[in-house]
Design a protein around this motif. Sequence first.
Motif, PDB file in Angstrom:
ATOM      1  N   GLY B  20     -11.216  -4.805  16.035  1.00  0.00           N
ATOM      2  CA  GLY B  20     -11.446  -3.729  15.073  1.00  0.00           C
ATOM      3  C   GLY B  20     -10.537  -2.531  15.321  1.00  0.00           C
ATOM      4  N   GLY B  21      -9.871  -2.527  16.452  1.00  0.00           N
ATOM      5  CA  GLY B  21      -9.009  -1.396  16.792  1.00  0.00           C
ATOM      6  C   GLY B  21      -7.545  -1.642  16.478  1.00  0.00           C
ATOM      7  N   TRP B  22      -7.244  -2.835  15.948  1.00  0.00           N
ATOM      8  CA  TRP B  22      -5.856  -3.138  15.591  1.00  0.00           C
ATOM      9  C   TRP B  22      -5.848  -4.182  14.490  1.00  0.00           C
ATOM     10  CZ3 TRP B  22      -4.584  -8.262  16.046  1.00  0.00           C
ATOM     11  CH2 TRP B  22      -5.430  -9.041  16.868  1.00  0.00           C
ATOM     12  N   SER B  23      -4.704  -4.383  13.878  1.00  0.00           N
ATOM     13  CA  SER B  23      -4.580  -5.446  12.879  1.00  0.00           C
ATOM     14  C   SER B  23      -3.129  -5.882  12.719  1.00  0.00           C
ATOM     15  CB  SER B  23      -5.135  -4.985  11.527  1.00  0.00           C
ATOM     16  OG  SER B  23      -4.959  -6.023  10.560  1.00  0.00           O
ATOM     17  N   GLN B  24      -2.970  -7.181  12.455  1.00  0.00           N
ATOM     18  CA  GLN B  24      -1.663  -7.722  12.054  1.00  0.00           C
ATOM     19  C   GLN B  24      -1.816  -8.516  10.756  1.00  0.00           C
ATOM     20  OE1 GLN B  24      -0.907  -9.639  15.920  1.00  0.00           O
ATOM     21  NE2 GLN B  24       0.889  -8.296  16.175  1.00  0.00           N
ATOM     22  N   ASP B  25      -2.976  -8.349  10.139  1.00  0.00           N
ATOM     23  CA  ASP B  25      -3.286  -9.044   8.891  1.00  0.00           C
ATOM     24  C   ASP B  25      -2.462  -8.449   7.747  1.00  0.00           C
ATOM     25  OD1 ASP B  25      -4.332  -9.983   6.556  1.00  0.00           O
ATOM     26  OD2 ASP B  25      -6.369  -9.235   6.896  1.00  0.00           O
ATOM     27  N   PRO B  26      -1.579  -9.251   7.149  1.00  0.00           N
ATOM     28  CA  PRO B  26      -0.696  -8.706   6.110  1.00  0.00           C
ATOM     29  C   PRO B  26      -1.446  -8.008   4.981  1.00  0.00           C
ATOM     30  CG  PRO B  26      -0.038 -10.941   6.695  1.00  0.00           C
ATOM     31  CD  PRO B  26      -1.328 -10.673   7.403  1.00  0.00           C
ATOM     32  N   GLU B  27      -2.621  -8.520   4.634  1.00  0.00           N
ATOM     33  CA  GLU B  27      -3.377  -7.877   3.544  1.00  0.00           C
ATOM     34  C   GLU B  27      -3.903  -6.510   3.953  1.00  0.00           C
ATOM     35  OE1 GLU B  27      -6.285 -10.050   1.266  1.00  0.00           O
ATOM     36  OE2 GLU B  27      -5.095 -11.878   1.533  1.00  0.00           O
ATOM     37  N   ARG B  28      -4.360  -6.441   5.198  1.00  0.00           N
ATOM     38  CA  ARG B  28      -4.854  -5.162   5.721  1.00  0.00           C
ATOM     39  C   ARG B  28      -3.700  -4.163   5.831  1.00  0.00           C
ATOM     40  NH1 ARG B  28      -7.162  -1.084   7.421  1.00  0.00           N
ATOM     41  NH2 ARG B  28      -8.540  -0.872   9.238  1.00  0.00           N
ATOM     42  N   LEU B  29      -2.524  -4.656   6.222  1.00  0.00           N
ATOM     43  CA  LEU B  29      -1.382  -3.779   6.442  1.00  0.00           C
ATOM     44  C   LEU B  29      -0.713  -3.319   5.137  1.00  0.00           C
ATOM     45  CD1 LEU B  29      -1.724  -4.777   9.386  1.00  0.00           C
ATOM     46  CD2 LEU B  29       0.783  -4.775   9.558  1.00  0.00           C
ATOM     47  N   ALA B  30      -0.747  -4.211   4.141  1.00  0.00           N
ATOM     48  CA  ALA B  30       0.071  -3.986   2.944  1.00  0.00           C
ATOM     49  C   ALA B  30      -0.009  -2.565   2.369  1.00  0.00           C
ATOM     50  CB  ALA B  30      -0.274  -5.022   1.884  1.00  0.00           C
ATOM     51  N   PRO B  31      -1.224  -2.014   2.120  1.00  0.00           N
ATOM     52  CA  PRO B  31      -1.269  -0.693   1.476  1.00  0.00           C
ATOM     53  C   PRO B  31      -0.704   0.412   2.367  1.00  0.00           C
ATOM     54  CG  PRO B  31      -3.490  -1.459   2.076  1.00  0.00           C
ATOM     55  CD  PRO B  31      -2.567  -2.611   2.299  1.00  0.00           C
ATOM     56  N   LYS B  32      -0.614   0.148   3.661  1.00  0.00           N
ATOM     57  CA  LYS B  32      -0.082   1.185   4.566  1.00  0.00           C
ATOM     58  C   LYS B  32       1.427   1.081   4.727  1.00  0.00           C
ATOM     59  CE  LYS B  32      -4.327   1.497   7.325  1.00  0.00           C
ATOM     60  NZ  LYS B  32      -4.890   2.688   6.683  1.00  0.00           N
ATOM     61  N   LEU B  33       2.005   0.020   4.198  1.00  0.00           N
ATOM     62  CA  LEU B  33       3.439  -0.186   4.393  1.00  0.00           C
ATOM     63  C   LEU B  33       4.246   0.134   3.150  1.00  0.00           C
ATOM     64  CD1 LEU B  33       3.365  -3.420   6.564  1.00  0.00           C
ATOM     65  CD2 LEU B  33       3.846  -1.077   7.299  1.00  0.00           C
ATOM     66  N   VAL B  34       3.579   0.680   2.164  1.00  0.00           N
ATOM     67  CA  VAL B  34       4.312   1.080   0.972  1.00  0.00           C
ATOM     68  C   VAL B  34       3.868   2.478   0.556  1.00  0.00           C
ATOM     69  CG1 VAL B  34       2.630  -0.101  -0.526  1.00  0.00           C
ATOM     70  CG2 VAL B  34       4.914   0.423  -1.401  1.00  0.00           C
ATOM     71  N   GLU B  35       4.841   3.306   0.252  1.00  0.00           N
ATOM     72  CA  GLU B  35       4.556   4.650  -0.238  1.00  0.00           C
ATOM     73  C   GLU B  35       3.884   4.516  -1.596  1.00  0.00           C
ATOM     74  OE1 GLU B  35       6.422   6.131  -2.857  1.00  0.00           O
ATOM     75  OE2 GLU B  35       6.508   8.277  -2.426  1.00  0.00           O
ATOM     76  N   TRP B  36       2.990   5.448  -1.926  1.00  0.00           N
ATOM     77  CA  TRP B  36       2.083   5.193  -3.052  1.00  0.00           C
ATOM     78  C   TRP B  36       2.778   5.074  -4.401  1.00  0.00           C
ATOM     79  CZ3 TRP B  36       1.456   9.163  -6.737  1.00  0.00           C
ATOM     80  CH2 TRP B  36       1.941  10.413  -6.360  1.00  0.00           C
ATOM     81  N   ARG B  37       3.992   5.655  -4.540  1.00  0.00           N
ATOM     82  CA  ARG B  37       4.713   5.459  -5.795  1.00  0.00           C
ATOM     83  C   ARG B  37       5.572   4.210  -5.759  1.00  0.00           C
ATOM     84  NH1 ARG B  37       7.735  11.095  -5.557  1.00  0.00           N
ATOM     85  NH2 ARG B  37       8.117  10.059  -3.554  1.00  0.00           N
ATOM     86  N   GLY B  38       5.579   3.532  -4.584  1.00  0.00           N
ATOM     87  CA  GLY B  38       6.366   2.315  -4.440  1.00  0.00           C
ATOM     88  C   GLY B  38       7.830   2.575  -4.110  1.00  0.00           C
ATOM     89  N   ARG B  39       8.170   3.822  -3.812  1.00  0.00           N
ATOM     90  CA  ARG B  39       9.579   4.151  -3.614  1.00  0.00           C
ATOM     91  C   ARG B  39      10.094   3.723  -2.246  1.00  0.00           C
ATOM     92  NH1 ARG B  39      12.237   9.987  -4.696  1.00  0.00           N
ATOM     93  NH2 ARG B  39      14.320   9.300  -4.106  1.00  0.00           N
TER      94      ARG B  39
END
Lengths: 469, 469
Positions: B20-39
């Motif tokens: 619970g203190g870390w993740s490598q799950d692509p789905e969990r990571l995805a929203p944190k790896l893109v700026e909100w406008r997608g730029r």
Amino acid sequence: MTKPVPADVVSRLKSVLGEGGWSQDPERLAPKLVEWRGRWKGETPLLVIPRTTAEVAAVVGICAADEVAITPQGGNTGLVAGQIPQGEILLSTEKLRAVRDVDALDDVMVLEAGVTLFEAHQQAAAVGRRFTVGVASEGSCTVGGLISTNAGGTAVLRYGMMREQVLGIEAVLPNGEIWNGLKRLRKDNTGYDLKQLLIGAEGTLGIVTAAALKLHAPLASRAVAIVGLASPADAIQLLARAKDETGGAVEAFELMGRLGFALTVRNVPGLRDPLPTEHAWYVLIEIASGEPGAAEAALERLLAGALESGLIADAAVAQTQTQMKAFWHIREGHSAGQKPEGAVWKHDVSVPVSKIPDFIDQADAAIEKTFPGTRIVAFGHVGDGNVHYDVLKPQGGDDDAHDAAREAGARIVHDIAAGFHGSISAEHGLGAMKSAEALAYKDPVEVAALRAIRAALDPQRIMNPRVLF
Amino acid sequence: MTKPVPADVVSRLKSVLGEGGWSQDPERLAPKLVEWRGRWKGETPLLVIPRTTAEVAAVVGICAADEVAITPQGGNTGLVAGQIPQGEILLSTEKLRAVRDVDALDDVMVLEAGVTLFEAHQQAAAVGRRFTVGVASEGSCTVGGLISTNAGGTAVLRYGMMREQVLGIEAVLPNGEIWNGLKRLRKDNTGYDLKQLLIGAEGTLGIVTAAALKLHAPLASRAVAIVGLASPADAIQLLARAKDETGGAVEAFELMGRLGFALTVRNVPGLRDPLPTEHAWYVLIEIASGEPGAAEAALERLLAGALESGLIADAAVAQTQTQMKAFWHIREGHSAGQKPEGAVWKHDVSVPVSKIPDFIDQADAAIEKTFPGTRIVAFGHVGDGNVHYDVLKPQGGDDDAHDAAREAGARIVHDIAAGFHGSISAEHGLGAMKSAEALAYKDPVEVAALRAIRAALDPQRIMNPRVLF
């Protein structure tokens, strides 16, 4: 004592500044080598009096090349021995006096470091604006000193410390380079805010040569009262109610205990107690508003409600400008009022506002236990959590004996303030006087970071070397 | 791209944080790896999600020992690519959500870094107080991010930036040590103000884990108007008059040009122009006072005088709360209103307030000369000198062609702002996007000092290494 300054450095400094730019005349130097209360005395091989920022840079450059230390001095009004040299070159900002600009549209004025606070107020008033920092030494203290010590004063509650009045700074850094940070921007997020580091650095990170300062609009109405009440706890409740009801229009909120109040009214000529009976505690409250009549209305409403609910015992509202000044004079006369009583320890502590009652209770008990018969004069800017906690010698006691116990007394008071996560120097700074003591109270992680920053900007430690960490 | 993170560092981080203190799950990571406008898009070998300050310290300690870089992320609402990792460990503050204290007597609340601005406002309101920072992303942006970027917003004119709302900070420094700077003092002059350095440092000097924030008293009256006038110069005169007459009770002063105003009223559902005729420029002005009725009275008086003297052409005062919100919606809808128009370059500059008319004149002329047919939408917090200067593609023009010229356009706009001693990032920060460009505008003496400070606190440059200098 700092190591001796090489003779050729002295002669190079003289030659770069030319006549009028330096002095070794003991009479010229004398007033700059003694703190104004006479508590600290210093010495210097050379007073330098640069006229321009470029000359300041030349001085620092020469000193940096030979690892020669410098003590900067503004109006020499500091209380903690930060401005008195012990063998360093003494750099006075007294000739950096230009008013570079005063602009009411931008609400900014650009003043050089040696301009006095009194003149700053005049310059602001000349364009229909106010500069909100007010301290008792305004005739002598200077812009550079106010910035380097992050001055406080009586209007912090509403407007903040000097730190919050500075838009930009021009300074000579310890390597002798001029930093042109004289921006006039209200918003600029392009990297660390370097000026924040120089504000309150007590001259250890460079010499402030000019600053862009915020101006404020004047206020249309203003009302002042002196209130009698039972306890500091009631005062804090009154403060909360005042902030609540006036939406931040509280301009000043000053607490005074009975002893200091009585001594001031008795010992300062021309003052009288505005209330018919005695009270254990007093508050001076000032409300100011941009709307005509609003301050008077808000103060009347606040006091009526507080009287009705029993929070306060009595109140006198100033009816004229003269009365307003007389009320303020009681608060400002607290130092003069104590003087005839002899030796005194002064402390300038701060704690979270809500902790003031507990701080005063605990400090009173501890001081009475260790030094029976001493008399407490507690007063100050309690709206900011700042208490000037003064301890008078016992009635008829010996001055020297009281003076000798000063440090033991300070340790008791400061330990109690620290217990409330408070500060041992709310507004006066550390100087050479309190720097060593402060180490006992600061987080070591923080001290290590501050030392690393200082070493990064002044690796030779030539700027005011005996001050801070 | 940052150098690869050693596998054993990843496994040590996992083991110290536990499930619970870390993740490598692509789905969990995805929203944190893109700026909100997608730029901007990024990548990371490991997302760490510490639950406590001690866990943050453990993470930074492990990374520091192996010279592994970290990108901290709050609500991921930044506009300048400061929060998107490019191979670094990604540290999210999302689980640092404790409200440690809310105290209406001290006017302070202590919140952990991951608390959202929306919740901060709710916590303040629950004790009858206000937290004065307001930005559009309040549902997502967090205390740690607001501090690390020194957020601005719509209430800066009266209350200042985020910097002025912070009384104390708890942070993990780049060496993994916890700095307990969570003071609640209004005054504390005991050395350099380390928290000022961390505010606006964009995560390069440590990770803010909690903060003590100032609360303000509520205000009893509030009035809003939309004003039509001829020019930015008239708007600046109106601002000066408003500040003068209300003694600092101007809560917001937002300028809008005709094009942006018209696009917003046309394109955003439910909006309508509150004025019967068209005007070249508009101002939304809000006055607020602690005195009941005072804001309405002050606004009426101000507008009547300005109409009579010909400074403004027309004005509509909001008569209800609903109308007040509708007026604000026109200002806040300026981004949405432009969207149907296609590609746009956005700039976030500031200049001294009095220079806004000249800045707009020069920028308009230069942009029209180099990019004929483009359309300017200039608006923003002009009370702070902050202009959001947007350049739309020519009517019917090609989106990609306009996007391709973005940097050339920015250079023109930024050069003109710099000519007025302005800033190329008034409130958004530099991030990875503007750090290199900022070097062209910053004083090299200042940049050298900032680099020395960073190297002193983070000699391995592991904290958000691609950001700032």
